[in-house]
Design a protein around this motif. Structure first.
Motif, PDB file in Angstrom:
ATOM      1  N   ALA A   1       0.847  -1.200   0.000  1.00 56.78           N
ATOM      2  CA  ALA A   1       0.000   0.000   0.000  1.00 56.78           C
ATOM      3  C   ALA A   1       0.883   1.251   0.000  1.00 56.78           C
ATOM      4  N   ALA A   2       1.929   1.244   0.828  1.00 62.75           N
ATOM      5  CA  ALA A   2       2.825   2.409   0.884  1.00 62.75           C
ATOM      6  C   ALA A   2       3.497   2.620  -0.471  1.00 62.75           C
ATOM      7  N   GLN A   3       3.876   1.523  -1.124  1.00 63.12           N
ATOM      8  CA  GLN A   3       4.531   1.614  -2.423  1.00 63.12           C
ATOM      9  C   GLN A   3       3.595   2.241  -3.472  1.00 63.12           C
ATOM     10  N   VAL A   4       2.334   1.822  -3.453  1.00 67.44           N
ATOM     11  CA  VAL A   4       1.361   2.385  -4.395  1.00 67.44           C
ATOM     12  C   VAL A   4       1.193   3.885  -4.124  1.00 67.44           C
ATOM     13  N   LEU A   5       1.062   4.252  -2.850  1.00 67.10           N
ATOM     14  CA  LEU A   5       0.771   5.652  -2.522  1.00 67.10           C
ATOM     15  C   LEU A   5       1.956   6.571  -2.795  1.00 67.10           C
ATOM     16  N   VAL A   6       3.165   6.024  -2.693  1.00 65.71           N
ATOM     17  CA  VAL A   6       4.324   6.893  -2.874  1.00 65.71           C
ATOM     18  C   VAL A   6       4.715   7.032  -4.360  1.00 65.71           C
ATOM     19  N   ASP A   7       4.359   6.060  -5.169  1.00 63.38           N
ATOM     20  CA  ASP A   7       4.764   6.071  -6.581  1.00 63.38           C
ATOM     21  C   ASP A   7       3.715   6.811  -7.422  1.00 63.38           C
ATOM     22  N   ARG A   8       3.799   8.131  -7.352  1.00 64.60           N
ATOM     23  CA  ARG A   8       2.747   8.958  -7.947  1.00 64.60           C
ATOM     24  C   ARG A   8       2.780   8.964  -9.475  1.00 64.60           C
ATOM     25  N   ASP A   9       3.902   8.513 -10.058  1.00 63.43           N
ATOM     26  CA  ASP A   9       3.948   8.492 -11.523  1.00 63.43           C
ATOM     27  C   ASP A   9       3.215   7.281 -12.081  1.00 63.43           C
ATOM     28  N   THR A  10       3.307   6.173 -11.364  1.00 68.63           N
ATOM     29  CA  THR A  10       2.640   4.948 -11.822  1.00 68.63           C
ATOM     30  C   THR A  10       1.182   4.905 -11.374  1.00 68.63           C
ATOM     31  N   PHE A  11       0.942   5.368 -10.150  1.00 64.99           N
ATOM     32  CA  PHE A  11      -0.412   5.286  -9.578  1.00 64.99           C
ATOM     33  C   PHE A  11      -0.917   6.705  -9.376  1.00 64.99           C
ATOM     34  N   ILE A  12      -1.767   7.159 -10.279  1.00 62.50           N
ATOM     35  CA  ILE A  12      -2.139   8.573 -10.268  1.00 62.50           C
ATOM     36  C   ILE A  12      -3.451   8.825  -9.515  1.00 62.50           C
ATOM     37  N   SER A  13      -3.595  10.080  -9.081  1.00 60.91           N
ATOM     38  CA  SER A  13      -4.806  10.519  -8.371  1.00 60.91           C
ATOM     39  C   SER A  13      -5.763  11.267  -9.296  1.00 60.91           C
ATOM     40  N   GLY A  14      -5.276  11.612 -10.475  1.00 58.92           N
ATOM     41  CA  GLY A  14      -6.016  12.484 -11.378  1.00 58.92           C
ATOM     42  C   GLY A  14      -7.378  11.984 -11.828  1.00 58.92           C
ATOM     43  N   LYS A  15      -7.611  10.687 -11.683  1.00 58.60           N
ATOM     44  CA  LYS A  15      -8.942  10.155 -12.034  1.00 58.60           C
ATOM     45  C   LYS A  15      -9.850  10.107 -10.815  1.00 58.60           C
ATOM     46  N   GLY A  16      -9.296  10.474  -9.665  1.00 60.29           N
ATOM     47  CA  GLY A  16     -10.077  10.425  -8.423  1.00 60.29           C
ATOM     48  C   GLY A  16      -9.390   9.531  -7.418  1.00 60.29           C
ATOM     49  N   SER A  17      -9.414   9.931  -6.140  1.00 56.08           N
ATOM     50  CA  SER A  17      -8.757   9.095  -5.133  1.00 56.08           C
ATOM     51  C   SER A  17      -9.773   8.341  -4.286  1.00 56.08           C
ATOM     52  N   VAL A  18     -11.024   8.337  -4.727  1.00 55.68           N
ATOM     53  CA  VAL A  18     -11.986   7.377  -4.186  1.00 55.68           C
ATOM     54  C   VAL A  18     -12.488   6.539  -5.351  1.00 55.68           C
TER      55      VAL A  18
ATOM     56  N   ASN B   1     -22.657   6.433  -2.049  1.00 58.26           N
ATOM     57  CA  ASN B   1     -21.912   5.291  -2.565  1.00 58.26           C
ATOM     58  C   ASN B   1     -21.884   5.118  -4.069  1.00 58.26           C
ATOM     59  N   THR B   2     -22.927   5.541  -4.754  1.00 55.29           N
ATOM     60  CA  THR B   2     -22.905   5.297  -6.193  1.00 55.29           C
ATOM     61  C   THR B   2     -22.298   6.498  -6.906  1.00 55.29           C
ATOM     62  N   ALA B   3     -21.898   6.261  -8.138  1.00 57.02           N
ATOM     63  CA  ALA B   3     -21.274   7.336  -8.898  1.00 57.02           C
ATOM     64  C   ALA B   3     -22.253   8.496  -9.085  1.00 57.02           C
ATOM     65  N   SER B   4     -23.533   8.181  -9.368  1.00 59.56           N
ATOM     66  CA  SER B   4     -24.454   9.282  -9.628  1.00 59.56           C
ATOM     67  C   SER B   4     -24.743  10.045  -8.338  1.00 59.56           C
ATOM     68  N   GLU B   5     -24.828   9.311  -7.224  1.00 63.47           N
ATOM     69  CA  GLU B   5     -24.986  10.001  -5.940  1.00 63.47           C
ATOM     70  C   GLU B   5     -23.791  10.888  -5.656  1.00 63.47           C
ATOM     71  N   GLN B   6     -22.607  10.344  -5.956  1.00 64.71           N
ATOM     72  CA  GLN B   6     -21.397  11.123  -5.717  1.00 64.71           C
ATOM     73  C   GLN B   6     -21.411  12.394  -6.560  1.00 64.71           C
ATOM     74  N   HIS B   7     -21.854  12.211  -7.795  1.00 68.75           N
ATOM     75  CA  HIS B   7     -21.877  13.340  -8.704  1.00 68.75           C
ATOM     76  C   HIS B   7     -22.827  14.416  -8.182  1.00 68.75           C
TER      77      HIS B   7
ATOM     78  N   GLN C   1     -15.369   5.273  -6.312  1.00 63.77           N
ATOM     79  CA  GLN C   1     -16.580   5.615  -7.081  1.00 63.77           C
ATOM     80  C   GLN C   1     -16.274   6.628  -8.176  1.00 63.77           C
ATOM     81  N   ILE C   2     -15.442   7.605  -7.854  1.00 66.03           N
ATOM     82  CA  ILE C   2     -15.144   8.658  -8.831  1.00 66.03           C
ATOM     83  C   ILE C   2     -14.211   8.125  -9.911  1.00 66.03           C
ATOM     84  N   ALA C   3     -13.179   7.376  -9.504  1.00 61.52           N
ATOM     85  CA  ALA C   3     -12.243   6.809 -10.491  1.00 61.52           C
ATOM     86  C   ALA C   3     -12.997   5.883 -11.452  1.00 61.52           C
TER      87      ALA C   3
END
Ligand code: HEM
Length: 401
Positions: A54-71, A174-180, A73-75
């Protein structure tokens, strides 16, 4: 541990399952031991549960991006987010935006708030004295974090309840439309900030709003300028949204865990200097963050499996925080533990900007409450958990004192 392919197949980790949400730790152990890279085909996500992964995923921002959403439902829904919502941004914009807001969360800025926080939390605990039954969440914890954000940003008190209700709703959808939809709700409270920004522009003071109104920075195009109103509104909404519900849950877990562990509570009554350490342990043991998502940007291998670009990976702080590869005797709740690194506030470039404020609030709440109520019982059966999958905590905890 023997791992047979059949046992792996029988693991079914569904983030939406309310029973698992109520009690996920046996599942987390199985995931760590038997399926450290778990694939849920129904929802289309991978889950990593060991601390190291988990730490490896969170620290490697080039491979694992947040730009699509960090939850998740949004991603998964591919919802577009406005500029400036830097929790959902990657370099270079993330660093520029975060640096602007980070100057407001310096240790000095936070410690300046401490006396006001103590006063507010003491008064809220004092108001309960004389009662034998009340709700730890709705009668004590619920409004405290939004009031602290009010102090930080200088928001008028009359708006606090509406802000709190809106953010609470948005983090329990919880759902994408609710989130939206709730995202639009979140945007709609921006008008509260807007009115206040107008006022502060005309009446500058030494608060965060005034500072943000005047700060100059170099934008991604290399131009030196002040923030646009739209960008400011996004920052303020992000701070208030990220800092209210999560912290209510941290306070609620404090009430729940110390209610259920009278031996640990007694240690704190006997030695109040343990309070800060106890807060670390509470945050490790029951993190208010349920999952943190990333999207794979470039082909990558985890635990022998290749993930393609576009794959969604969720990290599970609650699982990583009880990984016996990282912590000794991790299922044991011990307020004297030297707990070391944990993932409650994430890790790496998106590490929670409000972590020291959240720790301070939790410690002050614990001290204010414990000073007046050295003994309390919680009714876990009658308590109500939160309902989302971003955060995990309590909407109601009936206590008797
Ligand atoms: C116990 C309470 C809290 C918890 C568990 C928590 C948890 C988190 C987590 C897990 C992240 C990172 C998400 C990711 O890596 O994608 C985060 C980011 C953030 N948090 Fe917190 N948080 C708490 C309190 C606060 C407070 C009090 C504030 C401010 C008032 C705050 C402001 C932020 C901001 C602005 C970010 C975005 C940082 C970035 O993307 O660079 N948080 N928080």
């Amino acid at each position: 541990v023997t791992t047979s392919s059949t046992s792996v197949e029988t693991i079914h980790f569904d983030m939406y399952d309310r029973e698992l949400y109520a009690s996920p730790y046996a599942m987390y152990r199985r995931l760590r031991d038997e399926a450290p890279l778990y694939h849920n085909e129904e929802y289309g996500f991978f889950a990593v549960s060991r601390y190291e992964d988990a730490a490896q995923v969170l620290v490697d921002r080039d491979t694992f991006i947040s730009g699509k959403g960090s939850v998740y439902q949004i991603a998964a829904a591919g919802i577009d987010m406005p500029d400036g919502l830097f929790i959902f941004e990657d370099p270079p914009l993330h660093a520029i935006h975060r640096a602007l807001v980070a100057r407001l969360f310096t240790p000095r800025a936070i410690s300046r708030l401490e006396p006001q926080i103590v006063q507010l939390f003491e008064a809220s605990a004092e108001a309960l004295v004389g009662r034998t039954e009340f709700d730890f969440v709705s009668d004590f914890a619920t409004m405290l974090p939004i009031r602290v954000i009010g102090m930080l940003l200088g928001l008028p008190e009359r708006d606090h309840a509406e802000l709190r209700a809106t953010f609470h709703k948005s983090q329990n959808e919880n759902t994408a439309s609710e989130q939206h939809e709730s995202f639009s709700g979140t945007r709609s409270v921006a008008h509260l900030f807007n009115d206040y920004l107008d006022f502060r522009q005309a009446n500058p003071t030494d608060d965060l709003m005034t500072e943000l109104l005047n700060v100059e920075f170099e934008d991604a195009g290399g131009t030196r300028r002040k923030l646009r109103r739209e960008e400011l509104l996004t920052f303020l909404t992000l701070i208030a949204a990220a800092g209210s519900d999560t912290t209510v849950n941290a306070l609620a877990w404090t009430g729940m865990l110390l209610g259920e562990h009278p031996d640990q509570r007694r240690r704190l009554v006997d030695d109040p200097s343990l309070a800060a350490n106890a807060v670390e342990e509470i945050l490790r043991y029951e993190p208010p963050s349920y999952h943190i998502a990333r999207t794979v940007a470039a082909e990558v291998e985890i635990r022998g499996r290749t993930l393609a670009p576009g794959a969604i990976v969720v990290t599970l702080p609650g699982a990583a925080n009880r990984d016996e590869r990282q912590h000794d005797d991790p299922e044991n709740f011990d307020v004297t533990r030297r707990s070391g690194q944990q993932l409650t506030f994430s890790f790496g470039p998106h590490f929670c900007l409000g972590a020291s404020l959240a720790r301070l609030e939790t410690r002050i709440a614990l001290q204010a409450f414990l000073a007046r109520f050295p003994n309390w019982n919680v009714d876990r059966q009658a308590s109500e958990m939160t309902k989302g999958i971003d955060t995990r905590g309590w909407d109601s905890i009936p206590v008797t004192v």
